[in-house]
Design a protein around this motif. Structure first.
Motif, mmCIF file in Angstrom:
data_model
loop_
_atom_site.group_PDB
_atom_site.id
_atom_site.type_symbol
_atom_site.label_atom_id
_atom_site.label_comp_id
_atom_site.label_asym_id
_atom_site.label_seq_id
_atom_site.Cartn_x
_atom_site.Cartn_y
_atom_site.Cartn_z
ATOM 1 N N ALA A 221 0.819 -1.268 0.030
ATOM 2 C CA ALA A 221 -0.020 0.037 0.142
ATOM 3 C C ALA A 221 0.859 1.485 -0.107
ATOM 4 C CB ALA A 221 -0.964 0.036 1.000
ATOM 5 N N ILE A 222 1.806 1.158 0.958
ATOM 6 C CA ILE A 222 2.971 2.426 0.805
ATOM 7 C C ILE A 222 3.278 2.619 -0.569
ATOM 8 C CG2 ILE A 222 4.959 3.204 1.380
ATOM 9 C CD1 ILE A 222 4.501 1.982 4.306
ATOM 10 N N PHE A 223 3.903 1.464 -1.235
ATOM 11 C CA PHE A 223 4.325 1.808 -2.578
ATOM 12 C C PHE A 223 3.627 2.341 -3.577
ATOM 13 C CE2 PHE A 223 5.512 0.123 -6.893
ATOM 14 C CZ PHE A 223 6.754 0.532 -6.882
ATOM 15 N N GLN A 238 2.702 4.061 6.719
ATOM 16 C CA GLN A 238 4.054 4.167 7.521
ATOM 17 C C GLN A 238 3.926 4.182 9.115
ATOM 18 O OE1 GLN A 238 7.483 3.579 5.926
ATOM 19 N NE2 GLN A 238 7.171 2.608 7.707
ATOM 20 N N GLU A 239 3.172 5.215 9.488
ATOM 21 C CA GLU A 239 3.064 5.154 10.993
ATOM 22 C C GLU A 239 2.476 4.142 11.472
ATOM 23 O OE1 GLU A 239 1.243 9.197 11.283
ATOM 24 O OE2 GLU A 239 3.012 10.157 10.837
ATOM 25 N N ARG A 240 1.392 3.413 10.894
ATOM 26 C CA ARG A 240 1.034 2.187 11.453
ATOM 27 C C ARG A 240 1.841 1.308 11.483
ATOM 28 N NH1 ARG A 240 -1.202 -2.493 9.955
ATOM 29 N NH2 ARG A 240 -0.692 -1.966 7.837
ATOM 30 N N LEU A 241 2.884 0.832 10.603
ATOM 31 C CA LEU A 241 3.715 0.056 10.562
ATOM 32 C C LEU A 241 4.784 0.322 11.420
ATOM 33 C CD1 LEU A 241 3.734 -0.759 6.803
ATOM 34 C CD2 LEU A 241 3.097 -2.367 8.463
ATOM 35 N N GLU A 302 -3.692 -4.777 18.231
ATOM 36 C CA GLU A 302 -3.771 -3.265 18.173
ATOM 37 C C GLU A 302 -3.598 -3.009 16.623
ATOM 38 O OE1 GLU A 302 -0.722 -1.820 20.715
ATOM 39 O OE2 GLU A 302 -1.502 -2.459 22.423
ATOM 40 N N ALA A 303 -2.837 -3.682 15.940
ATOM 41 C CA ALA A 303 -2.546 -3.375 14.464
ATOM 42 C C ALA A 303 -3.689 -3.900 13.724
ATOM 43 C CB ALA A 303 -1.304 -3.837 14.116
ATOM 44 N N GLY A 304 -4.737 -4.615 14.314
ATOM 45 C CA GLY A 304 -5.838 -5.210 13.426
ATOM 46 C C GLY A 304 -5.471 -6.425 12.575
#
Length: 306
Positions: A221-223, A238-241, A302-304
């Motif tokens: 998704a970032i790419f 990116q912040e989620r990762l 927490e990350a789903g």
């Protein structure tokens, strides 16, 4: 083969007896390809390549090449202490059908930039495969010189770079030097899980993030966001990762090394997600305990991801 995009460095699954769990390895590859990754990299740092005897390395490469079946490039880490030892790994990877090989500077002995350059040039002479330089000074204790890399690229010795140095300024100098010297065919990847969006925005061709073993969809998704110009969406992903990457510091480094803590977290998370059957690490790395595993599970929730 085109080398670009998200190319996860696969973790190597093991059985309890430390043999390669090829069934879990195949499942990992299917999981990653289903998420849309653009290649796979086996026997890197996340793949514990330096820990494995030759028969284990062979099993990993042959399984990966067979499972991928030409759909994306298969890059193979050929990591060892000296040029002649690496050359044997390169020959084995080529014979098994790899699409490229990834090589660090020699380690154990202290090396000069002239010796590191000779290392890459001699290996290039011994293979028809594209050769990627792997800059990871935390593991091999040598930082690859920017001018040397650009010189090797200009001479056609190396096809690309995987930069896991953590030196973002140095990474930018490589990108700028590539532009200034017109080295359009020289491929540059970041190995960082935490600044993938920034590296892509700077002009990197892709990323090789170990955390993509757990959440490949996030990195793809970032790419896609950066390619589409959606900078804010890339930043949020990116912040989620970055928050998810905290799993690598759950284990206490008062009783284990950083490799055990990080790779143990990766494998535990993969097992919890049903990607692999076992979270065994290659010895002498230390396994995580129950409390640490519970902490990783909490972060996945927490990350789903659970």
């Amino acid at each position: 083969m085109t080398f670009a995009g998200i190319i996860p460095p696969l973790c190597t699954p093991f059985h309890d007896d430390f043999s390669v769990d090829t069934g879990s390895l195949r499942r990992t590859i299917r999981f990653l390809l289903g998420a849309g990754v653009h290649g796979v990299f086996v026997l890197g740092s996340s793949g514990e390549g330096a820990f494995l005897p030759d028969a284990h390395r062979r099993a990993v490469v042959e399984t990966a090449v067979d499972e991928v079946a030409g759909r994306v490039p298969v890059l193979v880490g050929c990591i060892d202490m000296t040029t002649l030892r690496v050359a044997e790994h390169v020959a084995a990877a080529e014979a098994a059908g790899a699409d490229a090989v990834v090589v660090t500077a020699p380690y154990y002995t202290r090396t000069h930039v002239a010796e590191v350059e000779r290392h890459f040039r001699l290996l290039h002479e011994r293979t028809a495969l594209p050769l990627f330089a792997y800059d990871i000074p935390v593991a091999v204790h040598t930082k690859l010189d920017c001018d040397m890399l650009l010189r090797l690229a200009a001479d056609g010795v190396i096809a690309g770079l995987k930069d896991s140095s953590g030196d973002e300024a140095g990474f930018r100098h490589v990108l700028l030097g590539r532009h200034d010297r017109g080295l359009d065919g020289f491929v540059v990847f970041t190995g960082s899980e935490l600044v993938t969006d920034a590296a892509l925005a700077m002009g990197a061709d892709g990323a090789v993030p170990g955390l993509a073993n757990i959440d490949p969809h996030g990195y793809v998704a970032i790419f896609d966001h950066v390619r589409d110009g959606s900078v804010e969406a890339a930043r949020k992903e990116q912040e989620r990762l970055v928050r998810l990457f905290a799993i690598t510091s759950v284990a206490s480094q008062t009783r284990m090394g950083g490799s055990s803590a990080a790779l143990g977290a990766f494998k535990a998370a993969m097992r919890m997600r049903g990607v692999i059957d076992n979270a065994v690490l290659a010895p002498p790395q230390v396994p995580l305990n129950g409390e640490e595993l519970a902490g990783i599970q909490d972060k996945l929730v927490e990350a789903g991801l659970l």
